[in-house]
Design a protein around this motif. Structure first.
Motif, PDB file in Angstrom:
ATOM      1  N   VAL A 148     -16.081  96.032 -60.445  1.00 33.45           N
ATOM      2  CA  VAL A 148     -17.205  96.773 -59.893  1.00 33.45           C
ATOM      3  C   VAL A 148     -17.246  98.118 -60.607  1.00 33.45           C
ATOM      4  O   VAL A 148     -16.227  98.787 -60.754  1.00 33.45           O
ATOM      5  N   THR A 149     -18.426  98.489 -61.071  1.00 32.19           N
ATOM      6  CA  THR A 149     -18.594  99.718 -61.836  1.00 32.19           C
ATOM      7  C   THR A 149     -19.557 100.651 -61.114  1.00 32.19           C
ATOM      8  O   THR A 149     -20.617 100.226 -60.673  1.00 32.19           O
ATOM      9  N   THR A 150     -19.189 101.912 -60.986  1.00 36.16           N
ATOM     10  CA  THR A 150     -20.094 102.921 -60.436  1.00 36.16           C
ATOM     11  C   THR A 150     -20.993 103.403 -61.566  1.00 36.16           C
ATOM     12  O   THR A 150     -20.507 103.917 -62.568  1.00 36.16           O
ATOM     13  N   ILE A 151     -22.305 103.198 -61.402  1.00 30.12           N
ATOM     14  CA  ILE A 151     -23.238 103.596 -62.458  1.00 30.12           C
ATOM     15  C   ILE A 151     -23.970 104.890 -62.124  1.00 30.12           C
ATOM     16  O   ILE A 151     -24.598 105.485 -62.990  1.00 30.12           O
ATOM     17  N   PHE A 152     -23.889 105.327 -60.863  1.00 29.61           N
ATOM     18  CA  PHE A 152     -24.532 106.576 -60.454  1.00 29.61           C
ATOM     19  C   PHE A 152     -23.753 107.157 -59.297  1.00 29.61           C
ATOM     20  O   PHE A 152     -23.455 106.459 -58.331  1.00 29.61           O
ATOM     21  N   ASP A 153     -23.402 108.438 -59.390  1.00 31.82           N
ATOM     22  CA  ASP A 153     -22.684 109.121 -58.307  1.00 31.82           C
ATOM     23  C   ASP A 153     -23.076 110.592 -58.346  1.00 31.82           C
ATOM     24  O   ASP A 153     -22.437 111.405 -59.002  1.00 31.82           O
ATOM     25  N   ASP A 154     -24.180 110.909 -57.691  1.00 30.85           N
ATOM     26  CA  ASP A 154     -24.711 112.270 -57.722  1.00 30.85           C
ATOM     27  C   ASP A 154     -25.671 112.422 -56.548  1.00 30.85           C
ATOM     28  O   ASP A 154     -26.129 111.432 -55.974  1.00 30.85           O
ATOM     29  N   SER A 155     -26.002 113.652 -56.213  1.00 29.88           N
ATOM     30  CA  SER A 155     -27.015 113.848 -55.184  1.00 29.88           C
ATOM     31  C   SER A 155     -28.394 113.683 -55.817  1.00 29.88           C
ATOM     32  O   SER A 155     -28.588 113.997 -56.991  1.00 29.88           O
ATOM     33  N   LEU A 156     -29.333 113.173 -55.028  1.00 32.58           N
ATOM     34  CA  LEU A 156     -30.690 112.994 -55.521  1.00 32.58           C
ATOM     35  C   LEU A 156     -31.403 114.330 -55.571  1.00 32.58           C
ATOM     36  O   LEU A 156     -31.231 115.173 -54.698  1.00 32.58           O
ATOM     37  N   ILE A 171     -37.497 105.933 -54.818  1.00 33.84           N
ATOM     38  CA  ILE A 171     -36.368 106.665 -55.387  1.00 33.84           C
ATOM     39  C   ILE A 171     -36.216 106.171 -56.817  1.00 33.84           C
ATOM     40  O   ILE A 171     -36.087 104.979 -57.061  1.00 33.84           O
ATOM     41  N   SER A 172     -36.248 107.104 -57.747  1.00 31.37           N
ATOM     42  CA  SER A 172     -36.166 106.755 -59.157  1.00 31.37           C
ATOM     43  C   SER A 172     -35.098 107.634 -59.808  1.00 31.37           C
ATOM     44  O   SER A 172     -35.092 108.846 -59.630  1.00 31.37           O
ATOM     45  N   ALA A 218     -28.621 104.173 -71.159  1.00 32.10           N
ATOM     46  CA  ALA A 218     -29.228 104.741 -69.959  1.00 32.10           C
ATOM     47  C   ALA A 218     -30.401 103.859 -69.547  1.00 32.10           C
ATOM     48  O   ALA A 218     -31.163 103.389 -70.380  1.00 32.10           O
ATOM     49  N   TYR A 219     -30.502 103.641 -68.244  1.00 33.68           N
ATOM     50  CA  TYR A 219     -31.577 102.825 -67.692  1.00 33.68           C
ATOM     51  C   TYR A 219     -32.276 103.610 -66.605  1.00 33.68           C
ATOM     52  O   TYR A 219     -31.673 104.427 -65.910  1.00 33.68           O
ATOM     53  N   GLN A 220     -33.546 103.323 -66.407  1.00 37.04           N
ATOM     54  CA  GLN A 220     -34.312 103.920 -65.326  1.00 37.04           C
ATOM     55  C   GLN A 220     -34.347 102.913 -64.183  1.00 37.04           C
ATOM     56  O   GLN A 220     -34.783 101.774 -64.358  1.00 37.04           O
ATOM     57  N   TYR A 221     -33.852 103.301 -63.022  1.00 38.58           N
ATOM     58  CA  TYR A 221     -33.828 102.444 -61.840  1.00 38.58           C
ATOM     59  C   TYR A 221     -34.844 102.987 -60.843  1.00 38.58           C
ATOM     60  O   TYR A 221     -34.950 104.191 -60.643  1.00 38.58           O
ATOM     61  N   THR A 222     -35.602 102.089 -60.214  1.00 36.57           N
ATOM     62  CA  THR A 222     -36.585 102.483 -59.216  1.00 36.57           C
ATOM     63  C   THR A 222     -36.430 101.589 -57.993  1.00 36.57           C
ATOM     64  O   THR A 222     -36.424 100.361 -58.111  1.00 36.57           O
ATOM     65  N   GLU A 225     -36.787 113.091 -57.887  1.00 39.23           N
ATOM     66  CA  GLU A 225     -36.450 111.667 -57.943  1.00 39.23           C
ATOM     67  C   GLU A 225     -36.915 110.899 -56.706  1.00 39.23           C
ATOM     68  O   GLU A 225     -36.817 109.684 -56.659  1.00 39.23           O
ATOM     69  N   VAL A 226     -37.420 111.601 -55.695  1.00 37.03           N
ATOM     70  CA  VAL A 226     -37.868 110.971 -54.457  1.00 37.03           C
ATOM     71  C   VAL A 226     -39.336 111.310 -54.257  1.00 37.03           C
ATOM     72  O   VAL A 226     -39.735 112.463 -54.327  1.00 37.03           O
ATOM     73  N   SER A 227     -40.155 110.285 -54.014  1.00 36.88           N
ATOM     74  CA  SER A 227     -41.583 110.526 -53.794  1.00 36.88           C
ATOM     75  C   SER A 227     -42.115 109.558 -52.751  1.00 36.88           C
ATOM     76  O   SER A 227     -41.529 108.509 -52.493  1.00 36.88           O
ATOM     77  N   VAL A 228     -43.233 109.932 -52.139  1.00 37.99           N
ATOM     78  CA  VAL A 228     -43.928 109.065 -51.181  1.00 37.99           C
ATOM     79  C   VAL A 228     -45.146 108.513 -51.902  1.00 37.99           C
ATOM     80  O   VAL A 228     -45.925 109.258 -52.483  1.00 37.99           O
ATOM     81  N   VAL A 229     -45.276 107.191 -51.878  1.00 43.35           N
ATOM     82  CA  VAL A 229     -46.386 106.529 -52.551  1.00 43.35           C
ATOM     83  C   VAL A 229     -47.064 105.574 -51.581  1.00 43.35           C
ATOM     84  O   VAL A 229     -46.452 105.099 -50.631  1.00 43.35           O
ATOM     85  N   GLY A 230     -48.306 105.284 -51.829  1.00 41.72           N
ATOM     86  CA  GLY A 230     -49.025 104.308 -51.008  1.00 41.72           C
ATOM     87  C   GLY A 230     -49.056 104.689 -49.540  1.00 41.72           C
ATOM     88  O   GLY A 230     -49.203 105.836 -49.185  1.00 41.72           O
ATOM     89  N   GLU A 231     -48.889 103.711 -48.699  1.00 45.28           N
ATOM     90  CA  GLU A 231     -48.942 103.885 -47.240  1.00 45.28           C
ATOM     91  C   GLU A 231     -47.565 104.221 -46.668  1.00 45.28           C
ATOM     92  O   GLU A 231     -46.990 103.446 -45.901  1.00 45.28           O
ATOM     93  N   GLY A 232     -47.025 105.340 -47.056  1.00 45.13           N
ATOM     94  CA  GLY A 232     -45.742 105.769 -46.515  1.00 45.13           C
ATOM     95  C   GLY A 232     -44.536 105.146 -47.178  1.00 45.13           C
ATOM     96  O   GLY A 232     -43.418 105.262 -46.685  1.00 45.13           O
TER      97      GLY A 232
END
Length: 69
Positions: free
Chosen positions: A14-22, A37-38, A50-54, A26-33
């Protein structure tokens, strides 16, 4: 937020690929609520890449995460 990845069909590393505060960007509200998180993180086998995760969460999914019905 911590994101870990590992093999789905067998035992393995098991590999940790992200360990940080957002950050707020990186956080947005889209559509109907829906909450999106990207973030950028490494891959499972190669941290030089590097990869972009959403992740998109509906209202009901967010409620399930926080334990509210």
């Amino acid at each position: 937020m911590k994101v870990k990845v590992g093999p789905a069909k067998r035992e393995g590393k098991v590999t940790t690929i992200f360990d940080d505060s957002l950050q707020s960007a990186e956080v947005s509200v889209v559509g109907e609520g829906e909450v999106r998180i990207s973030f950028r993180a490494g891959g499972m086998y190669d941290q030089k890449s590097a990869y972009q995760y959403t992740l998109n969460f509906s209202r009901s999914e967010l409620s399930a995460l926080v334990g509210v019905s």
